[in-house]
Motif scaffolding. Structure first.
Motif, PDB file in Angstrom:
ATOM      1  N   TYR A 178      -5.968   5.186  -6.624  1.00  0.00           N
ATOM      2  CA  TYR A 178      -6.808   5.303  -5.422  1.00  0.00           C
ATOM      3  C   TYR A 178      -8.181   4.649  -5.637  1.00  0.00           C
ATOM      4  O   TYR A 178      -9.194   5.332  -5.759  1.00  0.00           O
ATOM      5  N   ILE A 187      -3.646   4.452  -1.362  1.00  0.00           N
ATOM      6  CA  ILE A 187      -4.680   4.629  -0.357  1.00  0.00           C
ATOM      7  C   ILE A 187      -4.472   5.978   0.323  1.00  0.00           C
ATOM      8  O   ILE A 187      -3.329   6.373   0.590  1.00  0.00           O
ATOM      9  N   ASP A 188      -5.539   6.709   0.561  1.00  0.00           N
ATOM     10  CA  ASP A 188      -5.434   8.028   1.178  1.00  0.00           C
ATOM     11  C   ASP A 188      -5.005   7.901   2.634  1.00  0.00           C
ATOM     12  O   ASP A 188      -5.426   6.973   3.339  1.00  0.00           O
ATOM     13  N   THR A 248       0.728   5.303   0.457  1.00  0.00           N
ATOM     14  CA  THR A 248      -0.146   6.359   0.971  1.00  0.00           C
ATOM     15  C   THR A 248       0.543   7.713   0.850  1.00  0.00           C
ATOM     16  O   THR A 248       1.717   7.862   1.187  1.00  0.00           O
ATOM     17  N   MET A 288       0.836  -1.203   0.000  1.00  0.00           N
ATOM     18  CA  MET A 288       0.000   0.000   0.000  1.00  0.00           C
ATOM     19  C   MET A 288       0.868   1.249   0.000  1.00  0.00           C
ATOM     20  O   MET A 288       1.779   1.389   0.819  1.00  0.00           O
ATOM     21  N   PHE A 333     -10.124   3.089  -3.651  1.00  0.00           N
ATOM     22  CA  PHE A 333     -11.104   3.285  -2.577  1.00  0.00           C
ATOM     23  C   PHE A 333     -11.449   4.761  -2.368  1.00  0.00           C
ATOM     24  O   PHE A 333     -12.227   5.083  -1.472  1.00  0.00           O
ATOM     25  N   ASN A 334     -10.873   5.633  -3.195  1.00  0.00           N
ATOM     26  CA  ASN A 334     -11.097   7.073  -3.025  1.00  0.00           C
ATOM     27  C   ASN A 334     -11.614   7.762  -4.277  1.00  0.00           C
ATOM     28  O   ASN A 334     -12.245   8.810  -4.181  1.00  0.00           O
ATOM     29  N   ASN A 394      -7.451   6.993   5.503  1.00  0.00           N
ATOM     30  CA  ASN A 394      -8.079   5.673   5.589  1.00  0.00           C
ATOM     31  C   ASN A 394      -7.262   4.712   6.444  1.00  0.00           C
ATOM     32  O   ASN A 394      -6.939   3.594   6.016  1.00  0.00           O
ATOM     33  N   ARG A 403     -13.962  -4.938   0.330  1.00  0.00           N
ATOM     34  CA  ARG A 403     -12.595  -4.582  -0.019  1.00  0.00           C
ATOM     35  C   ARG A 403     -11.685  -5.799  -0.186  1.00  0.00           C
ATOM     36  O   ARG A 403     -10.907  -5.877  -1.128  1.00  0.00           O
ATOM     37  N   THR A 450     -15.469  -0.523  -1.045  1.00  0.00           N
ATOM     38  CA  THR A 450     -15.058  -0.462   0.360  1.00  0.00           C
ATOM     39  C   THR A 450     -15.716  -1.558   1.179  1.00  0.00           C
ATOM     40  O   THR A 450     -15.075  -2.187   2.027  1.00  0.00           O
TER      41      THR A 450
END
Length: 525
Positions: free
Chosen positions: A363, A409-410, A338, A336, A365-366, A413, A389, A386
């Motif tokens: 991203y 991923i942000d 970020t 991941m 999930f964003n 999160n 996931r 989400t």
């Protein structure tokens, strides 16, 4: 030129009412006051005596006892409106206010604004097909007759509805009107008000209906204006700036809200705290000032949502994951990346794909627009991604027939990161630590709606430390989570310093990691 008759509904603070009336009439406008009959008689006498010599102030001919949610509020409004229509033949507009309201623009601005378009300003949306009512009863407001107050006579209020329901005593809305709902803070033209009063005198059936509806101040004027006025002559909005908390309570403004209030696209604001003496003094002086230029940015609501959304300790609006998908697979490696600067993370994973031929996703999930293969519909919305996931990521491993996968991923999160770390797969995390200039943060604030092109510099100066702290908070929260196998590269570091963390994170030779770390445009804004 527009001349406004303010319909002032009050129940306390006689000194504040007197000051409000004198302030508004000093600019050439009028005031019609209804003072709640529940309030202290001495307070009302003080108001009448002090304002007796002001020819631009009139009082409702009769005072009624007002109760929240009751017809009495509409009755009080109509009494004050009738008094204003009779007393002020030169009034062109009638503007509903409460004692908690204060002007956030000058009278000169307000008059020019109303002269601009020959329209009524009233929030008015379909009662049944809109989501204006967030909580509580809905159609029961109308189909039952309400003789008890839900706040002061709660048991009888609901008992009465139950009896009517059991006895089949429901009723219909008058056939020729379409029920509307909206804010009670409106501004209507004189001819609209005159039409409305004539309708009230003529249609006793409609008046009887509204007398026993619940919270009619949110439906009476809103419905009748739509019934009487062509749609193109209505602006479906209020000219009074107000906000509500997530608990449904009005947001109260204090001394330090002056700059924020002035930049909103409204003429008045409520509720102003009784303790905000400095704010009231500054706003009061503003109303009679001439040649003031206002920079309208209108970011108040998004700014309030951002600041309150930070929550208390624990960040109360953080997502919580109750579901647990099956494992990704013990033999698989999930990496991941970020970074708060999404474009930097996207450049990094793009270079990872080019140099290592490893599947890497942005991203997912964003951002709805993240390119993904068709996985049978599970990838169609952020909510589905989400909620499922682990199943989604497991399907991506299968789709590319790989045991290594990189995804962005942000930093906000953290719970999502933790959920993947709880899996049986090997999970690693890379944090990209970027430098954030004031210009970048201002641009970020504008992109997400916290500020606009015309937001005053004073507001931006106050907002910047909060945004900067928010970015730092997210980074600290990631570090405090104690994730294993966590790596970090920095914008301020050299290529050599970033090469080893990248090699360990991606599990690739140092030479390839150096090729990725040496990307010249990686950190460019």
């Amino acid at each position: 030129m527009a001349r406004i008759a303010y319909i002032l509904l009050t129940h306390k603070d006689p000194e504040g009412i007197i000051a409000q009336a004198e302030r508004l009439t000093a600019a050439g406008d009028y005031v019609s006051i209804h003072f709640d009959a529940n309030a202290n008689q001495r307070d009302f006498d003080q108001i009448r005596e002090t304002l007796a010599s002001n020819a631009s102030v009139v009082f409702a001919k009769r005072r009624v006892k007002c109760g929240w949610g009751e017809w009495s509020l509409v009755e009080a409004s109509l009494l004050a409106v009738r008094a204003a229509v009779e007393a002020f033949p030169k009034a062109t507009h009638f503007y509903m206010l409460s004692g908690d309201c204060m002007p956030i623009k000058s009278a000169e601005y307000a008059h020019d604004f109303l002269d601009r378009d020959d329209v009524d300003y009233i929030e008015s949306v379909d009662f049944f097909n809109s989501d204006w009512i967030k909580t509580g009863i809905r159609e029961e407001r109308l189909i039952f007759r309400h003789y008890f107050n839900e706040r002061s006579q709660k048991a009888w209020f609901y008992r009465s509805m139950d009896w009517q329901r059991k006895l089949g005593l429901t009723r219909k809305v008058p056939a020729d009107i379409q029920m509307q709902i909206g804010s009670q803070w409106w501004c209507l033209r004189r001819r609209t008000i005159e039409q409305l009063l004539q309708f009230c005198d003529r249609r006793r059936d409609v008046m009887r209906f509204f007398r026993t509806t619940w919270i009619p101040d949110e439906t009476f004027f809103q419905t009748l204006v739509r019934h009487l006025v062509p749609e193109h002559e209505i602006r479906c909005r209020t000219l009074t700036f107000l906000m509500f908390t997530d608990y449904g309570m009005p947001v109260t403004f204090y001394n330090d809200h002056y700059d924020l209030l002035l930049s909103q696209d409204y003429i008045f604001a409520r509720k102003i705290s009784p303790q905000a003496k400095d704010l009231k003094a500054r706003l009061g002086k503003l109303y009679t000032t001439r040649n003031v230029r206002f920079q309208i940015s209108n970011e108040g609501r998004s700014l309030f949502k951002f600041l309150t959304g930070r929550g208390r300790i624990g960040r109360r609006f953080a997502p919580r994951f109750w579901e647990r998908e099956s494992t990704l697979g013990r033999e698989r490696q999930l990496m991941m990346v970020t970074c708060k600067k999404w474009h930097v993370a996207k450049r990094l994973v793009d270079r990872v794909r080019q140099v290592t031929n490893m599947p890497a996703i942005e991203y997912l999930f964003n951002e709805d627009s993240t390119p993904l293969p068709d996985l049978g519909g599970i990838q169609t919305t952020l909510e589905k991604r989400t909620r499922h996931r682990r199943a989604l990521v497991r399907m991506l491993f299968d789709y590319w027939q790989t045991d290594k996968l990189v995804l962005c991923i942000d930093p906000a999160n953290v719970d999502l990161m933790q959920d993947f770390y709880n899996d049986k797969a090997t999970v690693r995390l890379l944090e990209i630590d970027c430098d954030f200039t004031d210009d970048y943060l201002i641009g970020h604030a504008r992109r997400v709606g916290l500020a606009g092109d015309r937001t005053p510099q004073e507001t931006i100066d106050r907002l910047l430390p909060t945004i900067r702290y928010d970015v730092k908070f997210e980074s600290d929260r990631i570090r405090d989570a104690g994730f294993k196998d966590m790596h970090r590269i920095r914008q301020s570091a050299s290529v050599d310093e970033n090469t080893l963390p990248l090699a360990e994170f991606l599990d690739i030779p140092v030479e390839k990691a150096r090729e990725i770390a040496g990307t010249e445009y990686l950190f460019v804004d």
